[in-house]
Design an enzyme around this catalytic site. Structure first.
Site, PDB file in Angstrom:
ATOM      1  CG  ASP A 504      -1.774   1.205   1.341  1.00 54.13           C
ATOM      2  OD1 ASP A 504      -2.394   1.562   0.326  1.00 54.13           O
ATOM      3  OD2 ASP A 504      -1.828   1.805   2.424  1.00 54.13           O
ATOM      4  CG  ASP A 703      -0.933   2.076   7.073  1.00 57.94           C
ATOM      5  OD1 ASP A 703      -1.570   2.020   6.002  1.00 57.94           O
ATOM      6  OD2 ASP A 703      -0.624   3.140   7.633  1.00 57.94           O
ATOM      7  CG  ASP A 707      -3.904  -1.607   3.265  1.00 58.08           C
ATOM      8  OD1 ASP A 707      -4.102  -1.425   2.062  1.00 58.08           O
ATOM      9  OD2 ASP A 707      -3.377  -0.765   4.010  1.00 58.08           O
TER      10      ASP A 707
END
Length: 815
Positions: A504, A703, A707
């Protein structure tokens, strides 16, 4: 009263809903009986005022003390009901066995209709009702846990069994081992009484651990030999052999008798092995129970109630009562209850819980909002469009639950080996018994029993059971020292062979918060003057990027200027008057509305936007005088980490919900191989599944809540410790320091640990492979040596010592 006041100063809790509340906020309070209660929202306050006695105090179900609900430090939820405690000890006792403290209370609420149950060891087993697995005998668990579910009933049961069984096993172990270290307990008590006392202590342990024998028997009946088969055979053989020597010692040859004339007994081996297995089960159930915390954290993002707007007024209703088409009011600081669209008002909504992006999004009439996101500043009325299982949040919950229902490959390997090993051991034991019975010297039966039991004892699965957990225990401790937290053996095993790393952007590659990156002066002003004018306007603004500009102005000591006639223009920017001159800050559309040309700065503006930055134009009077740009900065360690990961042979893929322009800009700076931008949480999960369908092993690092599905779907999920709790709970690996270099450390640790586990399995089996034929009597025709059960037990212990010693080498591993 002093203690209550001190607790209230430390922890303030909404007495109605149980949420912790900032006591310094000074909002939604009510005084009752000399105590000031604080509330998370006005709805809770109204409920309290209507019936204070129902919410002011509660009784500790363990000790019976009265607890003030507004200052209670300890609270637990069981069967959708909150319980308050005077101390953490009472809370711990309650959570270990809640039913024993609830007396004649109504039965717990049943699981939601349609709940299905599966076996954690055999996930292909799916049932509509709870029960035992028909293959291994383990208790079936809900496929999707409830947000208000209490502790796992099997975990509560096993903990109670452990508290009772551990002292008994410890006592029989101390008695037997004492005789080997010079403490003549058998002489003090008398040989026969000494053995009978061991029998009396060990026998309850078998009853306490009866579920293991039930599972072992199920594995035999279903012809699926596994670890439970080995545990049942090994401990059962040790116990039954000991009972036989206790009841009929005369059946055994003199060579097996000790100085006291009593053949050896192995009650302590059976009891201790069973308790060690029970400890392992409690640890495993606790870990599995924690994985449910990820799903419960997701569920808790949505509020429990919604404020419905009707022609008759407004009322708070349970979330389950909300229907598509209902109009709902969302006030500042409240979470959006369901998916829908604004019909009245405007606000700034923090969507980071869903998108992972740190900048709140401005919402006006017609814009969509997602359940679970947080309303920041304004109040608005929305129309519900997706409710219940149709919301984005519910779909994410289901995706995480499905991805988490997976079986550890290392356990499957052990079971496959056991599938061949168990029948072979049983076959050798039976063959040894028959052979000795036919051709053995007198007394043939005694020799036959000794040989058969020795084979089963030497094949006891103690070392096999320790092979994986010992390595994992040491490896996780070593990883923690390096800032790498490992959830389980599956993560380690899979991470050793990862091919693709999907990351990410926000909070993983970048810092996760916007900051000022550029201040460009145009014309007569310098950069500090441009920043001062921009900060002056942003002090009156609620724009999400204002904080970054104000922080930079304060850090650089920019002049503080006063603004009059301030005006915020939705979707364009802000303007006002500074020192008698009109000043504006916003996008090119705002400049055009003011009749100002942006041709002179368009090239510089486009260059900043190409770098993925949010650039705003500053105008003073009749001309554009500067540009300020805000962006989420790349972490200092990210670039070096990406290079090292490339050298390690990993393909790096970025998957982000941010814009294509921003994502491409970050990817160019870092040399990332592939970019997927503007994608939803579901798209991230599908991206992971796509790579896996190509036969590649995939790790996902992120995080945010967005996700979580991809983290749980990936072969290995890697969460940054600075991120959302649900991301951490959904991941197999957590980097405490939020440093991408930790991924390299985790990979080295995983590869070393898997080597160690394979070595341990080798040690566990090599002693059995060498010892089984010796125990069967293969050396007797040549050397006249028949391995006694005592030597068999020593060989079993030696294999365990070898496994433990080898696992401890991981403590010195350099990663």
């Amino acid at each position: 009263m002093a203690e209550t006041k001190q607790a209230a100063d430390t922890v303030t809790r909404d007495p109605v809903c149980g949420m912790t509340v900032d006591s310094n906020a000074g909002k939604s309070t009510f005084e009752h009986s000399g105590h000031v209660y604080h509330f998370c929202r006005e709805g809770c306050r109204e409920k309290f005022v209507a019936d204070p006695e129902a919410y002011a105090e509660a009784k500790d179900p363990v000790c019976g003390m009265t607890v003030n609900r507004g200052s209670a430090r300890f609270m637990s939820t069981h069967s959708a009901e909150r319980f308050y405690f005077c101390s953490d000890r009472c809370q711990s006792r309650f959570e270990a066995d809640p039913e024993s403290f609830l007396g004649d209370r109504p039965a717990p609420e049943p699981m939601p209709e349609g709940t299905q149950y599966t076996c954690p060891m055999d996930p292909e087993i799916i049932r509509d009702e709870p029960g035992d697995c028909p293959i291994c005998g383990m208790a079936l668990e809900p496929m999707t846990p409830s947000a208000d579910a209490g502790p796992n009933p099997e975990l509560v049961d096993f903990r109670r069994r452990l508290w009772i069984g551990a002292p008994l096993a410890g006592a029989v172990f101390a008695m037997e081992m004492g005789t080997h270290v010079g403490v003549p307990i058998d002489e003090w008590l008398g040989a026969r009484f000494f053995v009978w006392l061991q029998f009396l202590l060990a026998t309850p342990v078998l009853w306490i651990t009866w579920p293991f024998f039930k599972r072992g028997w199920a594995s035999v009946v279903n012809r699926s030999p596994n670890m439970w088969t080995l545990i049942m055979l090994g401990t059962g053989a040790a116990y039954l052999f000991s009972v036989a020597t206790l009841i009929a010692p005369g059946l055994f040859p003199d060579s097996l008798r000790g100085m006291n004339g009593q053949p050896p007994v192995y009650f302590e081996a059976a009891a201790v092995i069973l308790i060690l297995v029970l400890i392992g089960q409690v640890m495993e159930l606790t870990a599995r129970d924690r994985t449910g915390d990820a799903i419960r954290a997701l569920m808790n993002l949505a509020p429990k109630t919604a404020r419905r707007v009707t022609d008759a007024g407004e009322e708070d209703v349970p979330l389950d009562d909300v229907k598509a088409g209902d109009r709902l009011r969302v006030r500042p600081g409240e979470a959006v209850p369901v998916d829908g669209a604004l019909v009245e008002g405007r606000s700034s909504v923090d969507e980071s819980m869903i998108t992972g992006e740190p900048v709140p999004v401005e919402k006006t009439a017609g814009d969509t909002v997602t359940g679970g996101t947080l309303n920041k500043t304004g109040s608005f009325v929305m129309e519900a469009r997706a409710v219940g299982s149709e919301t984005v949040l519910s779909r994410i919950v289901n995706m995480v639950a499905q991805a988490q229902r997976s079986r550890a490959p290392i356990q499957a390997l052990a079971d496959r080996v056991a599938g061949y090993f168990v029948p072979a051991v049983v076959g050798v034991s039976m063959l040894a018994f028959v052979t000795w019975l036919i051709v053995g010297p007198a007394p043939a039966l005694a020799f036959a029993v000794v040989a058969a039991v020795s084979v089963l004892i030497i094949a006891c699965p103690c070392a096999l059971g320790l092979a994986t957990p010992m390595s994992i225990m040491v490896a996780t401790g070593r990883g923690a020292q390096a800032g790498v937290l490992i959830r389980d053996a599956e993560a380690l095993e899979r991470f050793a062979g990862v091919d693709v790393l999907i990351v990410d952007k926000t909070g993983t590659l970048t810092e996760g918060r916007p900051s000022l990156t550029d201040t460009v002066a145009v014309g007569d002003l310098d950069a500090s003057q441009v920043l001062a004018l921009a900060a002056a306007l942003e002090r009156g603004s609620e724009h999400p990027l204002a904080e970054a500009i104000l922080a930079a102005a304060d850090a650089e000591g920019a002049s503080v200027l006063d603004v009059t006639d301030f005006e915020a223009i939705t979707g364009k920017g802000v303007r006002g008057t500074v020192d008698g001159t009109q000043v504006a800050l916003g996008n090119p559309a705002l400049m055009l509305d003011l009749g100002l040309s942006v041709d002179d700065v368009s090239e510089r503006l486009e260059a900043l936007q190409t770098e993925g930055k949010t650039a705003m134009l500053l105008a003073r009077g009749e001309q554009v005088v500067g540009i300020v740009a805000v962006a989420d900065r790349i972490k200092e360690t990210t670039a070096d980490a990406i290079k090292s990961l490339h050298k390690a042979g990993l393909k790096i893929v970025m998957a982000t919900g941010d814009s294509r322009r921003t994502a491409d800009a970050v990817a160019r700076q870092l040399g990332i191989d592939e970019v997927h931008a503007d994608i939803s949480p579901e798209d991230k999960g599908r991206l992971v599944a796509d790579y896996k369908s190509r036969g590649l092993s995939v790790a996902m690092a992120g995080d945010g809540v967005n996700d979580a599905p991809a983290l749980a779907t990936a072969d290995v999920g890697i969460a940054m410790g600075t991120g959302a709790d649900v991301a951490v709970e959904s991941a197999g690996v957590t980097l405490v320091k939020g440093d991408l270099i930790g991924i390299l450390r985790a990979r080295h640790l995983a590869q070393a640990t898997m080597r160690n586990i394979r070595q341990n399995l080798f040690f566990a089996f090599i002693y059995n492979a060498a010892g089984v034929p010796i125990a069967a009597g293969i050396l007797y025709p040549v050397f006249g040596v028949l391995l006694s059960p005592m030597i068999a037990a020593a060989a079993m212990s030696l294999s365990s010592v070898s496994v433990i010693g080898n696992a401890l080498r991981l403590r010195a591993l350099k990663i």
